[in-house]
Write a protein that holds these residues in place. Structure first.
Motif, PDB file in Angstrom:
ATOM      1  N   TYR A   1      16.264   3.556  -2.544  1.00 48.83           N
ATOM      2  CA  TYR A   1      14.781   3.672  -2.134  1.00 48.83           C
ATOM      3  C   TYR A   1      14.936   5.373  -1.799  1.00 48.83           C
ATOM      4  O   TYR A   1      15.913   6.064  -1.578  1.00 48.83           O
ATOM      5  N   THR A   2      13.740   5.820  -2.069  1.00 44.68           N
ATOM      6  CA  THR A   2      13.352   7.293  -1.465  1.00 44.68           C
ATOM      7  C   THR A   2      12.011   7.454  -0.831  1.00 44.68           C
ATOM      8  O   THR A   2      11.171   6.608  -1.286  1.00 44.68           O
ATOM      9  N   SER A   3      11.964   8.226   0.091  1.00 47.42           N
ATOM     10  CA  SER A   3      10.545   8.624   0.513  1.00 47.42           C
ATOM     11  C   SER A   3       9.960   9.886  -0.176  1.00 47.42           C
ATOM     12  O   SER A   3       8.788  10.149   0.043  1.00 47.42           O
ATOM     13  N   TRP A   4      10.627  10.424  -1.115  1.00 49.22           N
ATOM     14  CA  TRP A   4      10.194  11.653  -1.870  1.00 49.22           C
ATOM     15  C   TRP A   4       9.492  11.231  -3.171  1.00 49.22           C
ATOM     16  O   TRP A   4       9.829  10.514  -3.693  1.00 49.22           O
ATOM     17  N   ASP A   5       8.249  11.675  -3.310  1.00 48.58           N
ATOM     18  CA  ASP A   5       7.490  11.534  -4.543  1.00 48.58           C
ATOM     19  C   ASP A   5       7.145  12.968  -5.048  1.00 48.58           C
ATOM     20  O   ASP A   5       6.225  13.580  -5.356  1.00 48.58           O
ATOM     21  N   ALA A   6       8.438  13.782  -5.314  1.00 48.67           N
ATOM     22  CA  ALA A   6       8.467  14.956  -5.885  1.00 48.67           C
ATOM     23  C   ALA A   6       9.792  15.092  -6.539  1.00 48.67           C
ATOM     24  O   ALA A   6      10.592  14.600  -6.097  1.00 48.67           O
ATOM     25  N   SER A   7       9.951  16.139  -7.350  1.00 51.20           N
ATOM     26  CA  SER A   7      11.430  16.353  -7.836  1.00 51.20           C
ATOM     27  C   SER A   7      12.271  16.857  -6.594  1.00 51.20           C
ATOM     28  O   SER A   7      11.648  17.806  -5.883  1.00 51.20           O
ATOM     29  N   TRP A   8      13.488  16.215  -6.501  1.00 51.69           N
ATOM     30  CA  TRP A   8      14.236  16.363  -5.261  1.00 51.69           C
ATOM     31  C   TRP A   8      15.675  16.690  -5.478  1.00 51.69           C
ATOM     32  O   TRP A   8      16.229  15.782  -6.154  1.00 51.69           O
ATOM     33  N   ILE A   9      16.253  17.585  -4.878  1.00 49.44           N
ATOM     34  CA  ILE A   9      17.783  17.713  -5.225  1.00 49.44           C
ATOM     35  C   ILE A   9      18.467  17.710  -3.796  1.00 49.44           C
ATOM     36  O   ILE A   9      17.922  18.191  -2.817  1.00 49.44           O
ATOM     37  N   HIS A  10      19.403  16.693  -3.656  1.00 47.54           N
ATOM     38  CA  HIS A  10      20.156  16.801  -2.611  1.00 47.54           C
ATOM     39  C   HIS A  10      21.498  17.461  -2.776  1.00 47.54           C
ATOM     40  O   HIS A  10      21.964  17.377  -3.735  1.00 47.54           O
ATOM     41  N   ILE A  11      21.615  18.400  -2.094  1.00 46.03           N
ATOM     42  CA  ILE A  11      22.779  19.339  -2.030  1.00 46.03           C
ATOM     43  C   ILE A  11      23.565  19.304  -0.517  1.00 46.03           C
ATOM     44  O   ILE A  11      23.316  19.070   0.147  1.00 46.03           O
ATOM     45  N   GLY A  12      24.989  20.059  -0.729  1.00 50.17           N
ATOM     46  CA  GLY A  12      25.761  20.055   0.311  1.00 50.17           C
ATOM     47  C   GLY A  12      25.180  20.872   1.410  1.00 50.17           C
ATOM     48  O   GLY A  12      24.165  21.408   1.532  1.00 50.17           O
TER      49      GLY A  12
ATOM     50  N   GLU B   1       1.010  -1.236  -0.087  1.00 49.77           N
ATOM     51  CA  GLU B   1       0.011   0.009   0.073  1.00 49.77           C
ATOM     52  C   GLU B   1       0.999   1.408   0.014  1.00 49.77           C
ATOM     53  O   GLU B   1       0.506   2.187  -0.619  1.00 49.77           O
ATOM     54  N   PHE B   2       1.965   1.293   0.711  1.00 52.74           N
ATOM     55  CA  PHE B   2       2.842   2.300   0.586  1.00 52.74           C
ATOM     56  C   PHE B   2       3.467   2.685  -0.750  1.00 52.74           C
ATOM     57  O   PHE B   2       3.347   3.826  -1.169  1.00 52.74           O
ATOM     58  N   SER B   3       3.733   1.551  -1.431  1.00 50.41           N
ATOM     59  CA  SER B   3       4.191   1.834  -2.900  1.00 50.41           C
ATOM     60  C   SER B   3       3.218   2.417  -3.738  1.00 50.41           C
ATOM     61  O   SER B   3       3.576   2.841  -4.765  1.00 50.41           O
TER      62      SER B   3
ATOM     63  N   ARG C   1       2.967  12.385  -0.731  1.00 50.24           N
ATOM     64  CA  ARG C   1       4.242  13.038  -1.487  1.00 50.24           C
ATOM     65  C   ARG C   1       5.317  12.507  -0.694  1.00 50.24           C
ATOM     66  O   ARG C   1       6.275  12.718  -1.364  1.00 50.24           O
ATOM     67  N   PHE C   2       5.406  12.446   0.634  1.00 48.11           N
ATOM     68  CA  PHE C   2       6.525  12.048   1.599  1.00 48.11           C
ATOM     69  C   PHE C   2       5.955  10.654   2.240  1.00 48.11           C
ATOM     70  O   PHE C   2       5.209  10.945   3.250  1.00 48.11           O
ATOM     71  N   GLU C   3       6.567   9.516   1.962  1.00 46.18           N
ATOM     72  CA  GLU C   3       6.055   8.458   2.725  1.00 46.18           C
ATOM     73  C   GLU C   3       6.671   8.300   4.020  1.00 46.18           C
ATOM     74  O   GLU C   3       7.911   8.759   4.291  1.00 46.18           O
TER      75      GLU C   3
ATOM     76  N   ARG D   1       5.938  16.010   5.651  1.00 52.51           N
ATOM     77  CA  ARG D   1       4.884  15.539   4.982  1.00 52.51           C
ATOM     78  C   ARG D   1       3.655  16.454   5.142  1.00 52.51           C
ATOM     79  O   ARG D   1       2.972  16.432   3.994  1.00 52.51           O
ATOM     80  N   GLU D   2       3.578  17.271   6.109  1.00 51.38           N
ATOM     81  CA  GLU D   2       2.587  18.380   5.968  1.00 51.38           C
ATOM     82  C   GLU D   2       2.607  19.248   5.037  1.00 51.38           C
ATOM     83  O   GLU D   2       1.537  19.696   4.422  1.00 51.38           O
ATOM     84  N   ILE D   3       3.707  19.549   4.730  1.00 54.36           N
ATOM     85  CA  ILE D   3       4.365  20.869   3.782  1.00 54.36           C
ATOM     86  C   ILE D   3       3.746  20.180   2.402  1.00 54.36           C
ATOM     87  O   ILE D   3       3.210  20.890   1.493  1.00 54.36           O
ATOM     88  N   LEU D   4       4.414  19.008   2.164  1.00 51.02           N
ATOM     89  CA  LEU D   4       4.237  18.329   0.814  1.00 51.02           C
ATOM     90  C   LEU D   4       2.680  18.135   0.509  1.00 51.02           C
ATOM     91  O   LEU D   4       2.410  18.293  -0.578  1.00 51.02           O
ATOM     92  N   ASN D   5       1.899  17.684   1.420  1.00 52.03           N
ATOM     93  CA  ASN D   5       0.503  17.298   1.134  1.00 52.03           C
ATOM     94  C   ASN D   5      -0.216  18.367   1.330  1.00 52.03           C
ATOM     95  O   ASN D   5      -1.673  18.244   0.908  1.00 52.03           O
ATOM     96  N   ALA D   6       0.178  19.775   1.552  1.00 52.09           N
ATOM     97  CA  ALA D   6      -0.722  20.840   1.874  1.00 52.09           C
ATOM     98  C   ALA D   6      -0.887  21.490   0.215  1.00 52.09           C
ATOM     99  O   ALA D   6      -1.952  22.307   0.398  1.00 52.09           O
ATOM    100  N   THR D   7      -0.490  21.062  -0.601  1.00 49.44           N
ATOM    101  CA  THR D   7      -0.786  21.477  -1.787  1.00 49.44           C
ATOM    102  C   THR D   7      -0.518  20.314  -2.943  1.00 49.44           C
ATOM    103  O   THR D   7       0.016  19.487  -2.868  1.00 49.44           O
ATOM    104  N   ASN D   8      -1.172  20.824  -4.142  1.00 45.81           N
ATOM    105  CA  ASN D   8      -1.143  19.832  -5.126  1.00 45.81           C
ATOM    106  C   ASN D   8      -0.416  20.325  -6.271  1.00 45.81           C
ATOM    107  O   ASN D   8      -0.425  19.569  -7.573  1.00 45.81           O
ATOM    108  N   ASP D   9       0.256  21.406  -6.074  1.00 45.85           N
ATOM    109  CA  ASP D   9       1.183  22.007  -7.078  1.00 45.85           C
ATOM    110  C   ASP D   9       2.164  21.027  -7.276  1.00 45.85           C
ATOM    111  O   ASP D   9       2.766  20.322  -6.362  1.00 45.85           O
TER     112      ASP D   9
END
Length: 135
Positions: free
Chosen positions: A65-76, A12-14, A19-21, A37-45
């Motif tokens: 694996y990732t918990s993110w279901d949005a375009s995501w950048i990891h940076i320093g 079900e998680f999959s 947008r953040f599991e 989770r609250e920030i990401l699920n607060a908008t449909n943008d």
């Protein structure tokens, strides 16, 4: 009395719409996961996110694996706001050149960072973000 929310199993998680599991390595009850989770699920943008190195990044993106279901950048550590500002500038430039259609919805750009990336080594990047008056 409202019905209790069912706890999801792995399958079900999959297929979840979140947008953040919760399938991550953050400590149970950690404020990071609750806030994100609250920030990401607060908008449909559409979202473009940047996360500086820290618990949030290390515990939510354990290859492959990732918990993110949005375009995501990891940076320093200190550069989350700079990375997302660069992504926003690239988006604007590509739209001006017609490489991204004007019909395509404008994404929201969000940077997440902890104490190091906002109050310590990253303060100058946050200061620049404020000076440029980014939203």
């Amino acid at each position: 009395m409202s019905e209790m929310k069912k706890i999801k199993n792995l399958k079900e998680f999959s297929t979840s719409a979140d947008r953040f599991e919760g399938a991550n390595l953050l400590c149970p009850g950690c404020a990071h996961s609750i806030i994100v989770r609250e920030i990401l699920n607060a908008t449909n943008d559409d979202l473009v996110l940047a996360a500086s190195t820290g618990c949030l990044e290390v515990c939510t993106a354990v290859y492959p694996y990732t918990s993110w279901d949005a375009s995501w950048i990891h940076i320093g550590f200190e550069n989350g706001s700079t990375a997302v500002a660069g992504a926003e500038a690239a988006n604007k430039a590509l739209r001006r050149k017609g490489r991204i259609s004007s019909d395509t919805p404008e994404p929201k750009f969000v940077a997440f960072g902890g104490d190091g990336s906002t109050n310590d080594i990253g303060f100058q990047w946050i200061s620049g973000w404020c000076d440029r008056q980014h939203n």
